[in-house]
Design a protein around this motif. Sequence first.
Motif, PDB file in Angstrom:
ATOM      1  N   TYR A  35      25.199  42.477  39.671  1.00  0.00           N
ATOM      2  CA  TYR A  35      24.235  41.853  40.580  1.00  0.00           C
ATOM      3  C   TYR A  35      24.711  40.471  40.995  1.00  0.00           C
ATOM      4  O   TYR A  35      24.679  40.108  42.171  1.00  0.00           O
ATOM      5  CB  TYR A  35      22.857  41.761  39.913  1.00  0.00           C
ATOM      6  N   TRP A  36      25.151  39.683  40.019  1.00  0.00           N
ATOM      7  CA  TRP A  36      25.588  38.313  40.286  1.00  0.00           C
ATOM      8  C   TRP A  36      26.789  38.300  41.225  1.00  0.00           C
ATOM      9  O   TRP A  36      26.842  37.510  42.171  1.00  0.00           O
ATOM     10  CB  TRP A  36      25.911  37.634  38.958  1.00  0.00           C
ATOM     11  N   LEU A  37      27.745  39.194  40.999  1.00  0.00           N
ATOM     12  CA  LEU A  37      28.937  39.248  41.837  1.00  0.00           C
ATOM     13  C   LEU A  37      28.613  39.754  43.243  1.00  0.00           C
ATOM     14  O   LEU A  37      29.063  39.173  44.235  1.00  0.00           O
ATOM     15  CB  LEU A  37      29.993  40.146  41.184  1.00  0.00           C
ATOM     16  N   LEU A  38      27.811  40.808  43.360  1.00  0.00           N
ATOM     17  CA  LEU A  38      27.436  41.323  44.677  1.00  0.00           C
ATOM     18  C   LEU A  38      26.616  40.297  45.461  1.00  0.00           C
ATOM     19  O   LEU A  38      26.806  40.150  46.675  1.00  0.00           O
ATOM     20  CB  LEU A  38      26.664  42.629  44.541  1.00  0.00           C
ATOM     21  N   ARG A  39      25.737  39.608  44.790  1.00  0.00           N
ATOM     22  CA  ARG A  39      24.953  38.572  45.459  1.00  0.00           C
ATOM     23  C   ARG A  39      25.850  37.449  45.955  1.00  0.00           C
ATOM     24  O   ARG A  39      25.653  36.909  47.041  1.00  0.00           O
ATOM     25  CB  ARG A  39      23.902  38.029  44.503  1.00  0.00           C
ATOM     26  N   SER A  40      26.853  37.108  45.175  1.00  0.00           N
ATOM     27  CA  SER A  40      27.787  36.063  45.569  1.00  0.00           C
ATOM     28  C   SER A  40      28.592  36.486  46.803  1.00  0.00           C
ATOM     29  O   SER A  40      28.789  35.700  47.722  1.00  0.00           O
ATOM     30  CB  SER A  40      28.734  35.739  44.417  1.00  0.00           C
ATOM     31  N   TYR A  41      29.054  37.736  46.810  1.00  0.00           N
ATOM     32  CA  TYR A  41      29.797  38.228  47.973  1.00  0.00           C
ATOM     33  C   TYR A  41      28.899  38.336  49.205  1.00  0.00           C
ATOM     34  O   TYR A  41      29.327  38.052  50.315  1.00  0.00           O
ATOM     35  CB  TYR A  41      30.436  39.584  47.687  1.00  0.00           C
ATOM     36  N   ALA A  42      27.643  38.741  49.014  1.00  0.00           N
ATOM     37  CA  ALA A  42      26.713  38.900  50.135  1.00  0.00           C
ATOM     38  C   ALA A  42      26.393  37.564  50.796  1.00  0.00           C
ATOM     39  O   ALA A  42      26.185  37.494  52.003  1.00  0.00           O
ATOM     40  CB  ALA A  42      25.433  39.584  49.672  1.00  0.00           C
ATOM     41  N   THR A  43      26.344  36.499  50.009  1.00  0.00           N
ATOM     42  CA  THR A  43      26.049  35.182  50.563  1.00  0.00           C
ATOM     43  C   THR A  43      27.311  34.444  50.990  1.00  0.00           C
ATOM     44  O   THR A  43      27.238  33.289  51.394  1.00  0.00           O
ATOM     45  CB  THR A  43      25.272  34.323  49.549  1.00  0.00           C
TER      46      THR A  43
END
Length: 138
Positions: A35-43
């Motif tokens: 979740y943390w990594l995907l959220r970072s890539y999404a932003t």
Amino acid sequence: MPDVARYMYTNGYDLRHFFTMGITPGIVSAFIRGYWLLRSYATGGTAAQRKLEHAKLTSMLLLGHTIGTSGTLLKTGLLFGMNPTALNYNQILAMAPATIAWFKEAIARDHRINQALEKEWESLLTESGGNRDQHAGS
């Protein structure tokens, strides 16, 4: 302790049981890190931003493992009447590195904040000292 170990082994707790109990802390860690990594890539976060936000990751991991550990303790104490084979030792073992990482990151974060504040404070002192000299010469 030997009696507890003997009881656990005769009631089905062996190395396979230990490894299957490791699925829970593994899934907790995988979901939170994913979740943390995907959220970072999404932003559009860069590697440098992810490094600065590492404190949030360690907090999320600590919270996830705390919830998992409290669940296993409640399950063992309330549902199974303190049966040692129902206790998820892997979840309890996962708490130690999560807690240590959280403390290390909290200390590093406080250090970074103090350095930034000290730098700004020095900048303000230098700026106000220069203004005082200009007003004294007028």
